[in-house]
Design an enzyme around this catalytic site. Structure first.
Site, PDB file in Angstrom:
ATOM      1  N   ASP A   1       0.994  -1.122  -0.125  1.00 36.76           N
ATOM      2  CA  ASP A   1       0.024  -0.065   0.010  1.00 36.76           C
ATOM      3  C   ASP A   1       0.782   1.311  -0.059  1.00 36.76           C
ATOM      4  OD1 ASP A   1      -2.605   1.189   2.189  1.00 36.76           O
ATOM      5  OD2 ASP A   1      -2.261   1.581   0.179  1.00 36.76           O
TER       6      ASP A   1
ATOM      7  N   LYS B   1       2.702   3.429  -5.747  1.00 31.94           N
ATOM      8  CA  LYS B   1       2.268   2.332  -6.551  1.00 31.94           C
ATOM      9  C   LYS B   1       3.306   2.034  -7.589  1.00 31.94           C
ATOM     10  CE  LYS B   1      -1.134   3.457  -4.008  1.00 31.94           C
ATOM     11  NZ  LYS B   1      -0.953   2.824  -2.514  1.00 31.94           N
TER      12      LYS B   1
ATOM     13  N   ASP C   1      -3.342  -3.248  -2.592  1.00 29.66           N
ATOM     14  CA  ASP C   1      -4.464  -2.126  -2.590  1.00 29.66           C
ATOM     15  C   ASP C   1      -4.177  -1.269  -3.749  1.00 29.66           C
ATOM     16  OD1 ASP C   1      -5.296   0.993  -0.355  1.00 29.66           O
ATOM     17  OD2 ASP C   1      -6.517  -0.548  -1.616  1.00 29.66           O
ATOM     18  N   ASN C   2      -5.459  -0.509  -4.341  1.00 27.75           N
ATOM     19  CA  ASN C   2      -5.193   0.435  -5.171  1.00 27.75           C
ATOM     20  C   ASN C   2      -5.042  -0.073  -6.402  1.00 27.75           C
ATOM     21  OD1 ASN C   2      -3.592   1.930  -2.630  1.00 27.75           O
ATOM     22  ND2 ASN C   2      -5.710   2.810  -3.246  1.00 27.75           N
TER      23      ASN C   2
HETATM   24  C1  LIG Z   1       9.362   2.882  -1.041  1.00 27.55           C
HETATM   25  C2  LIG Z   1       8.708   3.145   0.278  1.00 27.55           C
HETATM   26  N1  LIG Z   1       9.338   2.856   1.327  1.00 27.55           N
HETATM   27  C3  LIG Z   1       8.679   2.961   2.670  1.00 27.55           C
HETATM   28  N2  LIG Z   1       7.664   3.704   2.729  1.00 27.55           N
HETATM   29  C4  LIG Z   1       6.897   4.324   1.561  1.00 27.55           C
HETATM   30  C5  LIG Z   1       7.703   4.033   0.370  1.00 27.55           C
HETATM   31  N3  LIG Z   1       6.766   4.643  -0.512  1.00 27.55           N
HETATM   32  C6  LIG Z   1       5.854   5.256  -0.132  1.00 27.55           C
HETATM   33  N4  LIG Z   1       5.866   5.035   1.344  1.00 27.55           N
HETATM   34  C7  LIG Z   1       4.845   5.391   2.307  1.00 27.55           C
HETATM   35  O1  LIG Z   1       3.859   4.546   2.168  1.00 27.55           O
HETATM   36  C8  LIG Z   1       2.777   5.774   2.190  1.00 27.55           C
HETATM   37  C9  LIG Z   1       2.233   5.843   0.855  1.00 27.55           C
HETATM   38  C10 LIG Z   1       1.307   5.477   0.040  1.00 27.55           C
HETATM   39  C11 LIG Z   1       0.980   5.713  -1.218  1.00 27.55           C
HETATM   40  N5  LIG Z   1      -0.422   5.439  -1.517  1.00 27.55           N
HETATM   41  C12 LIG Z   1      -1.030   6.300  -2.296  1.00 27.55           C
HETATM   42  O2  LIG Z   1      -0.501   7.015  -2.940  1.00 27.55           O
HETATM   43  C13 LIG Z   1      -2.728   6.156  -2.246  1.00 27.55           C
HETATM   44  C14 LIG Z   1      -3.392   7.107  -2.993  1.00 27.55           C
HETATM   45  C15 LIG Z   1      -4.916   7.018  -3.098  1.00 27.55           C
HETATM   46  C16 LIG Z   1      -5.704   7.959  -3.954  1.00 27.55           C
HETATM   47  C17 LIG Z   1      -6.680   7.636  -4.592  1.00 27.55           C
HETATM   48  C18 LIG Z   1      -7.248   8.626  -5.278  1.00 27.55           C
HETATM   49  C19 LIG Z   1      -6.940   9.765  -5.249  1.00 27.55           C
HETATM   50  F1  LIG Z   1      -7.444  10.832  -6.177  1.00 27.55           F
HETATM   51  C20 LIG Z   1      -5.851  10.296  -4.667  1.00 27.55           C
HETATM   52  C21 LIG Z   1      -5.111   9.514  -3.649  1.00 27.55           C
HETATM   53  C22 LIG Z   1      -5.502   6.099  -2.284  1.00 27.55           C
HETATM   54  C23 LIG Z   1      -4.730   5.236  -1.572  1.00 27.55           C
HETATM   55  O3  LIG Z   1      -5.386   3.974  -1.136  1.00 27.55           O
HETATM   56  C24 LIG Z   1      -3.367   5.084  -1.580  1.00 27.55           C
HETATM   57  O4  LIG Z   1      -2.721   4.208  -0.945  1.00 27.55           O
HETATM   58  C25 LIG Z   1       3.333   7.087   2.911  1.00 27.55           C
HETATM   59  O5  LIG Z   1       3.208   6.798   4.095  1.00 27.55           O
HETATM   60  C26 LIG Z   1       4.632   6.988   2.202  1.00 27.55           C
HETATM   61  O6  LIG Z   1       5.750   7.706   3.190  1.00 27.55           O
HETATM   62 MG   LIG Z   2      -3.929   2.267  -0.298  1.00 27.31          MG
END
Ligand SMILES: Cc1ncnc2c1ncn2[C@@H]1O[C@H](/C=C/CNC(=O)c2cc(-c3ccc(F)cc3)cc(O)c2O)[C@@H](O)[C@H]1O
Ligand SMILES: [Mg+2]
Length: 214
Positions: free
Chosen positions: A141, A144, A169-170
């Site tokens: 999660d 992406k 997820d997603n």
């Molecule tokens: C390589 C690496 N290493 C470690 N931590 C990492 C990492 N890469 C990211 N993270 C961590 O994880 C989370 C990031 C989650 C990314 N999730 C989403 O982008 C997301 C977006 C939506 C969404 C949907 C429609 C929209 F219009 C806007 C947003 C829904 C979701 O459910 C999502 O998960 C965040 O806490 C980030 O710091």
């Molecule tokens: Mg998600």
């Protein structure tokens, strides 16, 4: 200084949830996201699918990629058997700080190890640093475009065994096309799509469950 959304989410947990009661923490976050501010937690609808996969699998070792505020961490950890362990990776220190408090409020510190750092750096260190051979369940999660490279990395590091489950997820929104194509085309996975909705909205989204065949 202005508070951040994760800090406001944590405030809602402390105000509305009962210490030591994971379900009340989950409910408080869902209420905050429905009534106050949307946040990218897996949410209650997809969360029920997550719960059913966890309870069916009864995993002893779980890896979560992308802790964010700890919502899915709490959902998963609250369903684990006594000696099971959940390792969750988060590279944003501010999010990690909030997640630690959310996990503590739920009383789940003993089941969860939150490790700060990038998944690409930490996955190769899992076996030696965190004393984990393989994971029964991985919940993806995080960013992406990291789902596929990290899945290949977990394969290469021998962290998946026959029967290990990847739950992503997603896969529709925002979407993970390369990952989806890989797990659905690969003879090493048996994949299944669970249709749902983007958290707290009517937009289509879903979870992809992929069983590693070894
Ligand atoms: C390589 C690496 N290493 C470690 N931590 C990492 C990492 N890469 C990211 N993270 C961590 O994880 C989370 C990031 C989650 C990314 N999730 C989403 O982008 C997301 C977006 C939506 C969404 C949907 C429609 C929209 F219009 C806007 C947003 C829904 C979701 O459910 C999502 O998960 C965040 O806490 C980030 O710091
Ligand atoms: Mg998600």
């Amino acid at each position: 200084t202005q508070s951040t959304r994760p800090q406001r989410l944590l405030g809602a947990v402390k105000k509305n949830a009962t210490r030591g009661d994971p379900r009340s923490v989950v409910k408080a976050i869902d209420q905050f996201c429905r009534q106050k501010e949307w946040a990218m937690n897996v949410g209650d609808e997809k969360g029920c699918i997550l719960d059913s996969v966890v309870s069916e699998l009864n995993p002893a070792t779980v890896l979560e990629l992308g802790t964010y505020c700890g919502y899915s961490t709490v959902r998963i950890a609250s369903m684990l058997p006594p000696h099971a362990k959940l390792i969750t990776l988060e590279f944003n220190p501010d999010y990690a700080a909030v997640a630690r408090q959310v996990i503590a409020w739920a009383g789940l510190e003993d089941k969860v190890q939150l490790v700060e750092g990038a998944s690409g750096d930490l996955i190769p260190k899992m076996s030696e640093q965190f004393e984990v051979e393989t994971f029964d369940l991985v919940f993806l999660d995080h960013w992406k475009d990291r789902y596929l490279p990290d899945t290949k990395l977990m394969e290469e590091c021998g962290l998946l065994k026959k029967g290990s489950v990847l739950l992503a997820d997603n896969v529709i929104c925002p979407g993970t096309p390369e990952y989806l194509e890989y797990v659905r085309a690969s003879p090493r996975y048996e994949s299944q799509y669970f249709r749902s909705h983007l958290e707290y909205t009517k937009v289509e989204d879903g979870l992809e469950k992929s069983v590693f065949l070894g």
